[in-house]
Design a protein around this motif. Structure first.
Motif, short mmCIF file in Angstrom:
data_model
loop_
_atom_site.label_atom_id
_atom_site.label_comp_id
_atom_site.label_asym_id
_atom_site.label_seq_id
_atom_site.Cartn_x
_atom_site.Cartn_y
_atom_site.Cartn_z
N HIS A 81 0.87 -1.19 0.00
CA HIS A 81 0.00 0.00 0.00
C HIS A 81 0.90 1.23 0.00
O HIS A 81 1.50 1.56 1.03
CB HIS A 81 -0.86 0.05 1.27
N THR A 103 -4.68 3.49 9.94
CA THR A 103 -4.62 3.40 8.48
C THR A 103 -5.57 4.38 7.80
O THR A 103 -5.18 5.15 6.93
CB THR A 103 -4.92 1.95 8.06
N HIS A 234 -8.14 -8.19 -0.21
CA HIS A 234 -7.66 -8.95 0.95
C HIS A 234 -8.65 -10.06 1.26
O HIS A 234 -9.86 -9.89 1.06
CB HIS A 234 -7.59 -8.05 2.19
N1 GUN Z 1 -7.78 -5.37 5.05
C1 GUN Z 1 -8.45 -4.31 4.59
N2 GUN Z 1 -7.64 -3.24 4.43
C2 GUN Z 1 -6.41 -3.64 4.79
C3 GUN Z 1 -5.13 -3.00 4.84
O1 GUN Z 1 -4.97 -1.83 4.51
N3 GUN Z 1 -4.09 -3.76 5.27
C4 GUN Z 1 -4.23 -5.06 5.62
N4 GUN Z 1 -3.16 -5.74 6.03
N5 GUN Z 1 -5.42 -5.69 5.60
C5 GUN Z 1 -6.49 -5.00 5.19
#
Ligand code: GUN
Ligand code: FE
Length: 440
Positions: A81, A103, A234
């Motif tokens: 990301h 985040t 994901h």
């Molecule tokens: N699941 C949904 N968004 C994310 C993210 O930004 N990182 C991770 N590791 N899992 C997620």
């Protein structure tokens, strides 16, 4: 210097590592790599092998020589990301609190195009410093975040895939998007950027809990309409997340099958994590040619669980390695490969196995490229592959120099790099015949 090389043909002399057609690692301790710019402007490998056997075919070329160093394919990061560059090292009690506490707060800043541009440049510098020459990366839900990264990558002639994040529910103000507009924005960006130079577009539903059924359906329709695009998301990362998906989609057989129900599993679809899977999930991955982006530093940092390598290998599902920065703790492919070894070895909660250094390397280069549908283009140095590679320094640190001097064979040298290496090992990163970064 960011411009790509205008030289038509170039030669590079060093130790060489590559994978043959049967995916077996080959090496030449004194090797020669010859690259050539094609009519389409892309620099590709035309010859690879032992110096003494390749050089007579190119008597007029004066190679750039890296004595005592090794040339290897540029690394491929299957899931990262870019907007989470500043999120690395933010501790939380698991995935869902981490998303809300850190985040989403950081990603909201990407409404500002200047901020997106600044982070995009830093991010690409950091990939390059670490020897990563191809990445499949999330942007944020803001279309300007996608434009900023594509523009920065295009200037550097990098192969890069990204897309606007889709998240129209269970997301705070500042990152939540509108269902209809999000799909319009996706199609507009895709038409603008997919297939331009070395860039590709990925349709990017964040994960099933953040997307309404209407948004997932729209994403699946776009994925069918534009089959050469990527899909990234994901799945099955964390047990709280898995329970939540069962509440939100009670009729689905499993978390993974939610994506299947919306047409989001296919060739060029890449799902990060894939930890809490059963045999039917792995078979579904294999049958749909969907790939898993294994993200071991992230899984260790967020306490998500251990990817089951033995079952993945037995099932035949596609898989490769990823940093998942900022859940992941490092841009360095060496750190990721070491964490993958550790996770593979863990044998208390699942079968444990020892991944060989060649297997680990494969999963972060040619194997990752194959999982992305880019086999023969990136992640390898066979003739026809893009001329993106790294120069590795076995003497990057005193300990590495000492350990490498005692390596009796290639496997030991590779393992020394994996265990002791970081960005200091990357002496040079060459993208399209142009040195991007030099330690000197
Ligand atoms: N699941 C949904 N968004 C994310 C993210 O930004 N990182 C991770 N590791 N899992 C997620
Ligand atoms: Fe991720």
């Amino acid at each position: 210097m960011k411009a790509h090389s205008t030289e038509t043909r170039q030669a590079w002399r060093a130790g060489l590592i590559w994978f043959d057609k049967d995916h077996v690692m080959q090496h030449a301790s004194d090797g020669l790599l010859v690259t050539e710019r094609g009519n389409d402007g892309i620099h590709r490998v035309v010859a690879v092998g032992d110096y003494r056997s390749v050089q007579p075919h190119y008597p007029d070329l004066t190679p750039t020589h890296f004595p005592h160093q090794w040339i290897a394919p540029g690394f491929v990061d299957m899931h990262i990301h870019y907007p989470q560059t500043d999120v690395i090292g933010s501790p939380a009690e698991g995935l869902l609190p981490w998303l809300t506490q850190y985040t989403f707060v950081h990603e909201a800043k990407f409404a500002n195009a200047q901020h997106a541009h600044d982070v995009a440049e830093f991010f690409l510098d950091e990939l390059t410093r670490n020897g990563v020459t191809t990445a499949l990366t999330f942007a944020t839900s803001h279309p300007a975040s996608v434009t900023a990264l594509f523009e920065a990558a295009q200037q550097r002639h990098m192969r890069l895939i990204t897309g606007k994040v889709l998240q129209d529910r269970h997301s705070p103000d500042g990152v939540r998007d509108d269902t209809e507009q999000s799909l319009i924005d996706t199609e507009t960006l895709l038409q603008r950027w997919h297939g331009v130079d070395r860039l590709g577009y990925a349709i990017t539903p964040r994960f099933a809990p953040s997307c309404t059924e209407a948004q997932l359906r729209g994403a699946g329709e776009l994925a069918a309409k534009y089959p050469s695009t990527w899909i990234q998301s994901h799945v099955a990362e964390n047990l709280d997340e898995v329970r939540w998906v069962h509440e939100l989609f009670p009729k689905a057989r499993s978390y993974l099958s939610v994506y299947q129900d919306f047409g989001l599993l296919r060739e060029r679809a890449v799902y990060a994590h894939c930890i809490h899977f059963d045999a039917a999930d792995r078979a579904l991955m294999r049958d749909t040619r969907t790939a898993a982006a294994i993200s071991p530093t992230s899984n260790l940092f967020l306490g998500s669980g251990f990817f089951d390598y033995a079952s993945a290998q037995a099932s035949g599902m596609r898989h490769g390695l990823a940093s998942d920065v900022g859940g992941g703790t490092s841009f360095s492919p060496f750190h990721t490969m070491l964490a993958a070894y550790t996770v593979g070895r863990e044998g208390q909660t699942k079968p444990g196995l020892s991944l060989s250094p060649e297997q680990l390397w494969w999963q972060h280069t040619a194997g990752a490229a194959q999982a992305l549908g880019l086999e023969g283009q990136v992640g390898n140095l066979l003739p026809g592959c893009d001329a993106d590679f790294v120069v590795l320094d076995p003497q990057a640190t005193p300990l590495l120099a000492r350990r490498c001097a005692q390596a009796d064979n290639m496997s030991e040298l590779l393992f020394a790099w994996i265990v002791l290496g970081d960005d200091r090992v990357i002496a040079q990163t060459v993208v399209q015949g142009q040195v991007q970064q030099s330690k000197s």
